[in-house]
Structure formats: C-alpha cells, structure tokens
Design a protein around this motif. Structure first.
Motif, PDB file in Angstrom:
ATOM      1  N   THR A  14      37.102  31.996 -48.065  1.00 11.43           N
ATOM      2  CA  THR A  14      36.491  30.687 -47.829  1.00 11.43           C
ATOM      3  C   THR A  14      35.140  30.902 -47.161  1.00 11.43           C
ATOM      4  O   THR A  14      35.064  31.178 -45.962  1.00 11.43           O
ATOM      5  N   ARG A  15      34.062  30.768 -47.930  1.00  6.64           N
ATOM      6  CA  ARG A  15      32.736  31.186 -47.462  1.00  6.64           C
ATOM      7  C   ARG A  15      32.288  30.436 -46.214  1.00  6.64           C
ATOM      8  O   ARG A  15      31.755  31.027 -45.276  1.00  6.64           O
ATOM      9  N   TRP A  16      32.492  29.114 -46.196  1.00  9.88           N
ATOM     10  CA  TRP A  16      32.023  28.345 -45.049  1.00  9.88           C
ATOM     11  C   TRP A  16      32.762  28.756 -43.781  1.00  9.88           C
ATOM     12  O   TRP A  16      32.174  28.835 -42.701  1.00  9.88           O
ATOM     13  N   LEU A  17      34.077  29.041 -43.904  1.00  9.09           N
ATOM     14  CA  LEU A  17      34.857  29.456 -42.745  1.00  9.09           C
ATOM     15  C   LEU A  17      34.430  30.847 -42.291  1.00  9.09           C
ATOM     16  O   LEU A  17      34.347  31.124 -41.086  1.00  9.09           O
ATOM     17  N   LEU A  18      34.138  31.716 -43.241  1.00  9.29           N
ATOM     18  CA  LEU A  18      33.699  33.069 -42.904  1.00  9.29           C
ATOM     19  C   LEU A  18      32.370  33.040 -42.150  1.00  9.29           C
ATOM     20  O   LEU A  18      32.179  33.774 -41.171  1.00  9.29           O
ATOM     21  N   VAL A  19      31.446  32.172 -42.596  1.00 12.83           N
ATOM     22  CA  VAL A  19      30.159  32.041 -41.902  1.00 12.83           C
ATOM     23  C   VAL A  19      30.368  31.509 -40.486  1.00 12.83           C
ATOM     24  O   VAL A  19      29.803  32.030 -39.518  1.00 12.83           O
TER      25      VAL A  19
ATOM     26  N   ARG B 159      47.810  29.552 -37.835  1.00 15.15           N
ATOM     27  CA  ARG B 159      47.356  30.932 -38.044  1.00 15.15           C
ATOM     28  C   ARG B 159      45.838  31.053 -37.991  1.00 15.15           C
ATOM     29  O   ARG B 159      45.304  32.012 -37.416  1.00 15.15           O
ATOM     30  N   VAL B 160      45.120  30.097 -38.583  1.00 10.59           N
ATOM     31  CA  VAL B 160      43.660  30.147 -38.518  1.00 10.59           C
ATOM     32  C   VAL B 160      43.189  29.984 -37.072  1.00 10.59           C
ATOM     33  O   VAL B 160      42.280  30.688 -36.616  1.00 10.59           O
ATOM     34  N   SER B 161      43.827  29.074 -36.325  1.00 11.42           N
ATOM     35  CA  SER B 161      43.485  28.912 -34.906  1.00 11.42           C
ATOM     36  C   SER B 161      43.717  30.211 -34.142  1.00 11.42           C
ATOM     37  O   SER B 161      42.904  30.603 -33.298  1.00 11.42           O
TER      38      SER B 161
ATOM     39  N   THR C 237      46.685  18.848 -32.150  1.00 11.06           N
ATOM     40  CA  THR C 237      45.691  17.914 -32.695  1.00 11.06           C
ATOM     41  C   THR C 237      45.965  17.578 -34.158  1.00 11.06           C
ATOM     42  O   THR C 237      46.146  16.401 -34.496  1.00 11.06           O
ATOM     43  N   PRO C 238      46.022  18.568 -35.078  1.00 15.35           N
ATOM     44  CA  PRO C 238      46.280  18.188 -36.472  1.00 15.35           C
ATOM     45  C   PRO C 238      47.713  17.753 -36.749  1.00 15.35           C
ATOM     46  O   PRO C 238      47.965  17.068 -37.746  1.00 15.35           O
TER      47      PRO C 238
ATOM     48  N   VAL D 131      33.236  19.721 -32.062  1.00 14.86           N
ATOM     49  CA  VAL D 131      32.871  19.408 -33.453  1.00 14.86           C
ATOM     50  C   VAL D 131      33.286  20.549 -34.377  1.00 14.86           C
ATOM     51  O   VAL D 131      33.780  20.329 -35.492  1.00 14.86           O
ATOM     52  N   TYR D 132      33.111  21.767 -33.897  1.00 18.25           N
ATOM     53  CA  TYR D 132      33.459  22.964 -34.667  1.00 18.25           C
ATOM     54  C   TYR D 132      34.937  22.977 -35.032  1.00 18.25           C
ATOM     55  O   TYR D 132      35.314  23.127 -36.202  1.00 18.25           O
ATOM     56  N   MET D 133      35.820  22.795 -34.038  1.00 14.48           N
ATOM     57  CA  MET D 133      37.252  22.854 -34.311  1.00 14.48           C
ATOM     58  C   MET D 133      37.722  21.662 -35.143  1.00 14.48           C
ATOM     59  O   MET D 133      38.605  21.799 -35.992  1.00 14.48           O
ATOM     60  N   SER D 134      37.136  20.492 -34.927  1.00 12.78           N
ATOM     61  CA  SER D 134      37.505  19.329 -35.739  1.00 12.78           C
ATOM     62  C   SER D 134      37.120  19.556 -37.195  1.00 12.78           C
ATOM     63  O   SER D 134      37.864  19.191 -38.119  1.00 12.78           O
ATOM     64  N   PHE D 135      35.970  20.152 -37.404  1.00 15.76           N
ATOM     65  CA  PHE D 135      35.509  20.467 -38.754  1.00 15.76           C
ATOM     66  C   PHE D 135      36.469  21.446 -39.432  1.00 15.76           C
ATOM     67  O   PHE D 135      36.853  21.267 -40.590  1.00 15.76           O
ATOM     68  N   VAL D 136      36.879  22.478 -38.701  1.00 17.40           N
ATOM     69  CA  VAL D 136      37.801  23.471 -39.256  1.00 17.40           C
ATOM     70  C   VAL D 136      39.138  22.825 -39.606  1.00 17.40           C
ATOM     71  O   VAL D 136      39.667  23.009 -40.710  1.00 17.40           O
ATOM     72  N   PHE D 137      39.702  22.049 -38.677  1.00 23.03           N
ATOM     73  CA  PHE D 137      41.009  21.428 -38.912  1.00 23.03           C
ATOM     74  C   PHE D 137      40.987  20.470 -40.101  1.00 23.03           C
ATOM     75  O   PHE D 137      41.978  20.331 -40.815  1.00 23.03           O
ATOM     76  N   SER D 138      39.857  19.795 -40.300  1.00 23.03           N
ATOM     77  CA  SER D 138      39.791  18.812 -41.382  1.00 23.03           C
ATOM     78  C   SER D 138      39.591  19.459 -42.743  1.00 23.03           C
ATOM     79  O   SER D 138      39.739  18.794 -43.772  1.00 23.03           O
ATOM     80  N   ARG D 139      39.281  20.768 -42.777  1.00 25.95           N
ATOM     81  CA  ARG D 139      38.951  21.422 -44.041  1.00 25.95           C
ATOM     82  C   ARG D 139      39.899  22.545 -44.435  1.00 25.95           C
ATOM     83  O   ARG D 139      39.742  23.119 -45.511  1.00 25.95           O
TER      84      ARG D 139
END
Length: 419
Positions: free
Chosen positions: A228-233, A353-355, A134-135, A337-345
């Motif tokens: 990365t606080r938002w990713l950790l949450v 690796r994050v995936s 995707t990305p 929506v969750y994965m798209s948000f992660v990939f875009s940020r």
C-alpha cells in the motif's frame, strides 16, 4: 471476495463505552511509569549498580516491543475491551509480585528486573488494543475525537507519570508507588469487565480471519503495508520523524536546557511541549476529518514545525517556551489526523496489527535517535543540531507531498477487506 460480517452497536452506546474505557485507562497510563521510577531508585537505595538501573529501564522497553506486536494480532482476533480486561488482570498479578518482592530482603535485584520486564511485555499488549477502541467503538466521523483522546491522555501521562512517581517514591517509598499502580489496574479491570459484558464492538472480519496464526497474521500486515504505497510513504515519514523527535527530546532539549538552568529548565521545556501537544490533539478532535486532504495536512503541520525548531537555540527562554508550545500543538494535531487517516483507509480486520507495526517501529527507533543525536551534539554543537533537525523535517515532508501527487488516485478507491 470473502464475505464480510459486520456488527455495530448504536453510536451513543459505543461512544459512551469509549469514554468510560478511557476513564479507566487514564489512571493506569499515569501510574505505569511509577513502576520504573520505583524499581530504579529501589535498586540505587540497595546499592545496586547503574548497569542494573539501565537494565531495569531498557529490558521492559524491549519486552514491550514484543507485547505490542503480539497485542496487535490479538486485538484483530478479539474484542479489545476483553483483551484489556485480561491484560489488566495479568498485569495486576505481576504488580502484586513486584510489591511483595520489594519487601523481601532476600529477593535479588535480578529477580526484580525480570519481574518488571515481564510487566513491560504484558503492558505492551494494551497499546494496540487501546488504539483499536477508536475504530471498533466509534463511527468514522468520530475518529478524530477518538484519536485525540488517545493522544491527549498519552501525552499527559508522559508528563505527569514520572513527575508524580518521583514525588510518591521520595515521600512514601517503593510500596506506595506499586500500590498506586495496583489500584489503577484493579479499577481498570473492573471497568473493562463491565464494558466487555455490556458492549458489543464492531467487527469486520473476513471468513477465517479469527483463526489466522500469529506469524501468518503479522506477515499479512507487513505485506499489506509494503503493497500500500500511501501507507508505506506515511510509515517512512513517521519513522524519520520518530528518530528526530526522540533525539530532540532526550538529547537536544537537555543540551538546550543545560546552560539555562539544567534539569529545572528541562522540566519546563518538556512541559511546554506537552501542553502544546495536548492542545493540538484536542483541536484535532473537534474536527470531523479532512478526507483525502489529511495526508497533506499532516505534512504541512510538519513543515510548520521546521522554522520554529531551527530558531529554538538562538532565542531567549520566554520566546523559546512559546514556540515549543506551538511545535507541540502542530505535532499533536498532526498525530491525530495521521491516525484517523490510517484507520479510515485500512481494512478493519487489520487495525490492530497495523497499529502495532506503527507503535513498534516508533519505539524501536527512539534509541537510535537518542544515541545518534548525542554524538552529533558533540561534533557540530546544539545550534547546528536543531538546524539539521529542522532541515530533515522540512525535506522529508516536502518529498512526501511530491510523492503524494502520484498516489492520491489510489485513495479515491474505497479500501475494503477483499482488496
């Protein structure tokens, strides 16, 4: 800041390659469960113990965890299409070995279990690579579309794979189950070879990123996630939901189906949820993205599932199936929506690796939910189990929304590789 190198092909060419790649991956995802079905019943037919059957299911799962983490590192170092090509070739060789071993009477059960475990490790490599298509092949505005394709095909394969695997085994035997998987692997290898030669994937790598070792690469991804606080949450919420979802699927839905007709009703229950999940993923794929609102959209979708889950055990079969479709739809929409948000940020150089961290965490936590929920049902009953699950989902999502208010400003700054 390290210098960035970018190379992106034209959008049409990239999206065409993405679609063709998933045409190749779809039959492979559908036939991979055939192996587990075939080996499990092959062991039973040969008089093997149920301990061996359990190992034939559990060991490939644990091996896949290792493969997923390794696959994330390899994906960030290379062209994911080329990685999928080599993964298909190696898996094809293992499947051929499994086919021959099943035909040899002197081949031991232990050797068959070992072979399918190695296959699980190699198959795990494909997870992050498939996610990264995707990305690496699509523009950011098409991330929802890309993740909806991934989610829809994965959900569909989860439903039809074991079902058709059982049908093929009962009607044609062990060999045809493995041959179906071999055919899908061969088809996938041919398509990936053509695509890897003709398609350039986008790469955004800091200088020297391709030479980062495995341990250092995985450690860097872990440090990034923690910092990365938002990713950790998001990862924390995802972990809790994975435990709840796995417990509901494997224990709660079985307990719910038992008084209504047993295994036949359980199949219908899972199908209703799966249909909803596919529909939700498709709906998310039609949108262009939510931007910073995506975090809140995911949490609201989780909150929307809570009341539906709470009343599932106390309604008739018809309304229950209807609500399960909606639970699946909300979950499917949220996942895309969750994965798209992660990939875009996240930095593009860490997408694989994050995936892999997200996938490995999900897979490793599923047995926890299954085991815990089985004990909980025995103590508090089915109705209270679903109430507890709904409550956990509601509380976790509300807490995440509260935390979101404090970290939203972080996401207003564009995330780049140098940060």
């Amino acid at each position: 800041m390290p210098e960035l190198h970018m190379s992106r092909p034209q959008s049409f060419r990239s999206e065409s390659a993405f679609r063709i790649a998933w045409v190749a991956l779809a039959p492979l995802r559908a036939t991979t469960p055939f192996q587990t079905v075939a080996v499990s019943f092959w062991l039973i037919d040969r008089g093997g113990s149920f301990t061996q059957v359990g190992l034939a299911v559990a060991l490939p799962t644990f091996a896949a965890l290792v493969g997923i983490v390794l696959g994330g590192w390899l994906t960030d170092r290379s062209n994911p299409l080329r990685l999928l090509l080599w993964q298909n070739i190696v898996a094809l060789c293992i499947a051929l070995t499994l086919l021959l071993s099943g035909r040899m009477e002197q081949y031991s059960e232990v050797a068959v279990i070992a072979t399918i475990s190695v296959y699980g490790l190699v198959n795990g490599l494909s997870g992050p690579a498939a996610r990264a298509l995707t990305p690496r092949l699509l523009d950011e505005s098409r991330y929802n579309f890309g993740n909806s394709v991934y989610s829809s095909i994965t959900n569909l394969a989860t439903i039809i794979g074991p079902l058709f695997g059982g049908v093929v085994y009962s009607s044609a035997g062990f060999e045809w189950c493995i041959l179906a998987n071999i055919g899908a692997l061969l088809f996938g290898a041919i398509i990936m070879f053509v695509l890897s030669v003709r398609t350039r994937t986008s790469r955004v790598l800091a200088d020297g990123a391709g030479e980062v070792g495995f341990i250092a690469g995985v450690t860097a991804a872990l440090k990034f996630a923690v910092a990365t606080r938002w990713l950790l949450v998001l990862m924390g919420v995802d972990a809790v939901i994975d435990v709840v979802t796995a417990g509901l699927f494997q224990t709660g839905f079985r307990a719910l189906s038992a008084p209504l007709g047993g295994s036949a009703v359980f199949g219908v229950v899972m199908a209703a949820y799966g249909i909803g999940a596919i529909a939700g993923a498709w709906a998310a794929g039609q949108s262009r993205g939510w931007g910073l609102k995506a975090f809140a959209v995911v949490m609201v979708a989780n909150i929307g599932q809570a009341p539906l889950i709470a009343v599932l055990p106390i309604v008739d079969v018809g309304p229950m199936l209807f609500m399960l479709v909606w639970v699946g739809a909300l979950n499917g929409y949220a996942n895309v929506v969750y994965m798209s948000f992660v990939f875009s940020r996240i930095p593009a150089s860490m997408a694989g690796r994050v995936s892999s961290l997200l996938m490995a965490a999900s897979l490793s936590l599923q047995p926890v939910g299954i085991a815990c929920f089985g004990a909980i049902v025995d103590v508090i009953g089915v109705v209270n189990l679903f109430l507890v699950c709904a409550g956990v989902l509601l509380v976790v999502s509300v807490v995440a929304l509260v935390l979101w208010r404090g970290i939203k400003s972080q996401l207003r700054l564009e995330v780049t590789d140098g940060q």
